[in-house]
Design a protein around this motif. Structure first.
Motif, PDB file in Angstrom:
ATOM      1  N   TYR A   1       0.829  -1.214   0.000  1.00  0.00           N
ATOM      2  CA  TYR A   1       0.000   0.000   0.000  1.00  0.00           C
ATOM      3  C   TYR A   1       0.862   1.262   0.000  1.00  0.00           C
ATOM      4  O   TYR A   1       0.529   2.252  -0.660  1.00  0.00           O
ATOM      5  CB  TYR A   1      -0.946  -0.006   1.206  1.00  0.00           C
ATOM      6  CG  TYR A   1      -2.123  -0.924   1.008  1.00  0.00           C
ATOM      7  CD1 TYR A   1      -3.216  -0.522   0.238  1.00  0.00           C
ATOM      8  CD2 TYR A   1      -2.156  -2.196   1.574  1.00  0.00           C
ATOM      9  CE1 TYR A   1      -4.297  -1.363   0.042  1.00  0.00           C
ATOM     10  CE2 TYR A   1      -3.237  -3.043   1.381  1.00  0.00           C
ATOM     11  CZ  TYR A   1      -4.300  -2.618   0.611  1.00  0.00           C
ATOM     12  OH  TYR A   1      -5.380  -3.455   0.414  1.00  0.00           O
ATOM     13  N   ALA A   2       1.987   1.214   0.715  1.00  0.00           N
ATOM     14  CA  ALA A   2       2.862   2.392   0.756  1.00  0.00           C
ATOM     15  C   ALA A   2       3.445   2.698  -0.626  1.00  0.00           C
ATOM     16  O   ALA A   2       3.593   3.869  -0.999  1.00  0.00           O
ATOM     17  CB  ALA A   2       3.984   2.172   1.767  1.00  0.00           C
ATOM     18  N   ARG A   3       3.729   1.647  -1.371  1.00  0.00           N
ATOM     19  CA  ARG A   3       4.326   1.841  -2.701  1.00  0.00           C
ATOM     20  C   ARG A   3       3.304   2.211  -3.764  1.00  0.00           C
ATOM     21  O   ARG A   3       3.579   3.029  -4.645  1.00  0.00           O
ATOM     22  CB  ARG A   3       5.061   0.563  -3.138  1.00  0.00           C
ATOM     23  CG  ARG A   3       6.386   0.316  -2.459  1.00  0.00           C
ATOM     24  CD  ARG A   3       7.201  -0.723  -3.211  1.00  0.00           C
ATOM     25  NE  ARG A   3       6.466  -1.967  -3.422  1.00  0.00           N
ATOM     26  CZ  ARG A   3       6.500  -2.987  -2.580  1.00  0.00           C
ATOM     27  NH1 ARG A   3       7.220  -2.911  -1.469  1.00  0.00           N
ATOM     28  NH2 ARG A   3       5.828  -4.090  -2.833  1.00  0.00           N
TER      29      ARG A   3
ATOM     30  N   LEU B   1      -1.488   8.299  -1.643  1.00  0.00           N
ATOM     31  CA  LEU B   1      -2.200   9.073  -0.632  1.00  0.00           C
ATOM     32  C   LEU B   1      -1.957  10.565  -0.838  1.00  0.00           C
ATOM     33  O   LEU B   1      -0.873  10.980  -1.235  1.00  0.00           O
ATOM     34  CB  LEU B   1      -1.738   8.671   0.766  1.00  0.00           C
ATOM     35  CG  LEU B   1      -2.186   7.299   1.293  1.00  0.00           C
ATOM     36  CD1 LEU B   1      -1.613   7.065   2.683  1.00  0.00           C
ATOM     37  CD2 LEU B   1      -3.709   7.188   1.314  1.00  0.00           C
ATOM     38  N   ARG B   2      -2.963  11.340  -0.548  1.00  0.00           N
ATOM     39  CA  ARG B   2      -2.841  12.792  -0.611  1.00  0.00           C
ATOM     40  C   ARG B   2      -2.306  13.320   0.720  1.00  0.00           C
ATOM     41  O   ARG B   2      -2.392  12.644   1.749  1.00  0.00           O
ATOM     42  CB  ARG B   2      -4.200  13.416  -0.913  1.00  0.00           C
ATOM     43  CG  ARG B   2      -4.595  13.497  -2.371  1.00  0.00           C
ATOM     44  CD  ARG B   2      -4.411  12.231  -3.154  1.00  0.00           C
ATOM     45  NE  ARG B   2      -4.878  12.374  -4.547  1.00  0.00           N
ATOM     46  CZ  ARG B   2      -4.760  11.451  -5.480  1.00  0.00           C
ATOM     47  NH1 ARG B   2      -4.186  10.292  -5.191  1.00  0.00           N
ATOM     48  NH2 ARG B   2      -5.195  11.663  -6.702  1.00  0.00           N
TER      49      ARG B   2
ATOM     50  N   LEU C   1      -4.877   6.379   6.089  1.00  0.00           N
ATOM     51  CA  LEU C   1      -5.173   5.102   5.448  1.00  0.00           C
ATOM     52  C   LEU C   1      -5.516   4.089   6.526  1.00  0.00           C
ATOM     53  O   LEU C   1      -4.684   3.771   7.386  1.00  0.00           O
ATOM     54  CB  LEU C   1      -3.983   4.624   4.623  1.00  0.00           C
ATOM     55  CG  LEU C   1      -4.185   3.312   3.860  1.00  0.00           C
ATOM     56  CD1 LEU C   1      -5.340   3.426   2.864  1.00  0.00           C
ATOM     57  CD2 LEU C   1      -2.910   2.894   3.135  1.00  0.00           C
ATOM     58  N   HIS C   2      -6.744   3.588   6.494  1.00  0.00           N
ATOM     59  CA  HIS C   2      -7.244   2.676   7.519  1.00  0.00           C
ATOM     60  C   HIS C   2      -7.255   1.236   7.008  1.00  0.00           C
ATOM     61  O   HIS C   2      -7.602   0.972   5.853  1.00  0.00           O
ATOM     62  CB  HIS C   2      -8.659   3.077   7.931  1.00  0.00           C
ATOM     63  CG  HIS C   2      -8.755   4.448   8.519  1.00  0.00           C
ATOM     64  ND1 HIS C   2      -8.871   4.686   9.872  1.00  0.00           N
ATOM     65  CD2 HIS C   2      -8.749   5.676   7.924  1.00  0.00           C
ATOM     66  CE1 HIS C   2      -8.934   5.986  10.091  1.00  0.00           C
ATOM     67  NE2 HIS C   2      -8.864   6.609   8.925  1.00  0.00           N
ATOM     68  N   PHE C   3      -6.905   0.324   7.909  1.00  0.00           N
ATOM     69  CA  PHE C   3      -6.915  -1.112   7.617  1.00  0.00           C
ATOM     70  C   PHE C   3      -7.833  -1.800   8.622  1.00  0.00           C
ATOM     71  O   PHE C   3      -7.951  -1.353   9.775  1.00  0.00           O
ATOM     72  CB  PHE C   3      -5.507  -1.698   7.735  1.00  0.00           C
ATOM     73  CG  PHE C   3      -4.500  -1.094   6.808  1.00  0.00           C
ATOM     74  CD1 PHE C   3      -4.243  -1.659   5.564  1.00  0.00           C
ATOM     75  CD2 PHE C   3      -3.808   0.057   7.172  1.00  0.00           C
ATOM     76  CE1 PHE C   3      -3.311  -1.099   4.705  1.00  0.00           C
ATOM     77  CE2 PHE C   3      -2.874   0.622   6.317  1.00  0.00           C
ATOM     78  CZ  PHE C   3      -2.630   0.046   5.087  1.00  0.00           C
ATOM     79  N   GLU C   4      -8.446  -2.903   8.195  1.00  0.00           N
ATOM     80  CA  GLU C   4      -9.337  -3.668   9.066  1.00  0.00           C
ATOM     81  C   GLU C   4      -8.914  -5.134   9.054  1.00  0.00           C
ATOM     82  O   GLU C   4      -9.497  -5.971   8.366  1.00  0.00           O
ATOM     83  CB  GLU C   4     -10.790  -3.517   8.601  1.00  0.00           C
ATOM     84  CG  GLU C   4     -11.283  -2.085   8.650  1.00  0.00           C
ATOM     85  CD  GLU C   4     -12.623  -1.872   7.965  1.00  0.00           C
ATOM     86  OE1 GLU C   4     -13.253  -0.833   8.220  1.00  0.00           O
ATOM     87  OE2 GLU C   4     -13.035  -2.736   7.152  1.00  0.00           O
TER      88      GLU C   4
END
Length: 388
Positions: A251-253, A257-258, A263-266
């Motif tokens: 996700y980081a790569r 993101l603005r 950024l939320h994860f579940e």
């Protein structure tokens, strides 16, 4: 290689029961916090539906994770076990009025909304309380995942989420309402995903969505990508902790993101799956015409995944070091589907031996039933069994 169990402590415990290795749970939580903490704006919520054992939840809440709830009952359980309402997100395709009111009364972080009809009800109930409900819209991204068809959630034909074509009209509708505040977008494509390419595909879809929304001057404060990271059911001893580094790094790569965006994860299964085992006792070894059966005192009422999903769980005889023999491992329920595994090799088994069905910390105890008027299995954490 077998799991490390306090077998001497098991002898006096009535079977079947769930055993939760809290040392492994704490190591897993540390890995999550360490890897997520490397990336600015990453926020992790634990998906309560995977395992809602109160003692397990207290350990997770103490580690600082938020909570992802899908019912009012889960919200209540979270609050009882130390989760901050400011870290609770509430999803679900069918929220009842009392559940929405509960979320409003407790000032939870946000509702993950799945339809305009639901949005209208939340606005109406919030108005009665003179409150403003924070909402994220769950968007169905039509992104497939390499997993069991019964646990995919991001395809166009799934019941979850708002269709892509309805996203902008729904955001516009929310802007007209006085008692809801649009704060983000929510996505979830499925469960037990091990191919990082699936998550990359979701990132690409979200990037496209954000680009289009920015053209319309629509700002999104929060992106919620759900969970879905799987565990290694084949090798619970060799791979007890999932590859959180690869997961968060993906996700980081790939997700753009603005500035200031969260950024939320579940995460659910990947947090608790490997720490749990269903411990059961052999009642009989039955010689059939062409095969042998190990009949245990646990059944599909205690762990339904093999019957429901044809799911694989590694099975170990933890009290025998005899040579391997081939068995079908079955339960006592009056159903032909009450089978944990067929034609597997485990140490030669006798009446009274303890059997561990591994990787059962997620969707095990929480999905148990009382079919055949059976008692629900009890869940024990390590501390329950080692305290003097």
């Amino acid at each position: 290689m077998k799991g490390n169990f306090p077998i001497d402590k098991f002898q006096d415990v009535a079977t079947p029961f769930y055993y939760y290795d809290t040392e492994l749970l704490r190591r897993t939580l540390k890995a999550i916090n360490d890897e997520a903490g490397k990336h600015e704006g990453f926020v992790v919520h634990y998906a309560i539906k995977a395992n809602a054992n109160p003692k397990v939840l207290r350990i997770i809440s103490q580690a600082g994770l938020g909570a992802d709830c899908v019912s009012g009952g889960e919200i209540e359980r979270c609050l009882e076990t130390g989760f901050s309402p400011k870290k609770i997100v509430y999803a679900g395709v069918g929220k009842a009025d009392w559940e929405i009111n509960l979320g409003l009364d407790k000032n939870i972080f946000c509702f993950n909304v799945e339809s305009v009809a639901e949005l209208e009800v939340i606005n109406e109930l919030a108005e009665k309380k003179n409150k403003v409900a924070r909402v994220c819209f769950r968007i169905n991204p039509d992104v497939g995942a390499h997993t069991n068809a019964k646990i995919t959630t991001g395809l166009a034909e799934n019941k979850f989420g708002i269709a892509m074509r309805d996203m902008e009209p729904t955001i516009a509708e929310a802007a007209k309402m006085k008692n809801v505040q649009f704060i983000g977008l929510h996505f979830h494509i499925g469960s037990q995903i091990l191919d990082m390419g699936d998550f990359q595909a979701l990132c690409n879809r979200i990037n496209d969505i954000q680009d289009e929304l920015e053209k319309k001057h629509i700002k999104v404060e929060n992106i919620n990508v759900g969970g879905g990271l799987g565990i290694d059911y084949q090798h619970p001893n060799r791979v007890p902790i999932p590859d959180f580094k690869a997961y968060f790094d993906t996700y980081a790569r790939h997700l753009k993101l603005r500035p200031g965006q969260k950024l939320h994860f579940e995460l659910g299964r990947s947090v608790v799956g490997q720490m749990g085992s269903l411990i059961t006792r052999c009642l009989y070894v039955k010689q059939g015409t062409a095969k042998q059966f190990v009949i245990v005192d646990a059944g599909m009422t205690d762990l339904i995944r093999p019957a429901l999903y044809q799911a694989y769980h590694k099975i170990e005889n933890i009290t025998s070091d005899e040579p391997l023999s081939t068995y079908d491992v079955v339960g006592p329920i009056c159903e032909s589907s009450d089978v944990f595994a067929k034609a597997i090799d485990i140490n030669t088994t006798h009446r009274g031996d303890l059997i561990a069905i591994r990787s059962a910390g997620a969707y095990g105890e929480i999905m148990a039933s009382q079919y055949n008027c059976r008692k629900l299995p009890i869940g024990y954490i390590t501390e329950d069994l080692v305290e003097e």
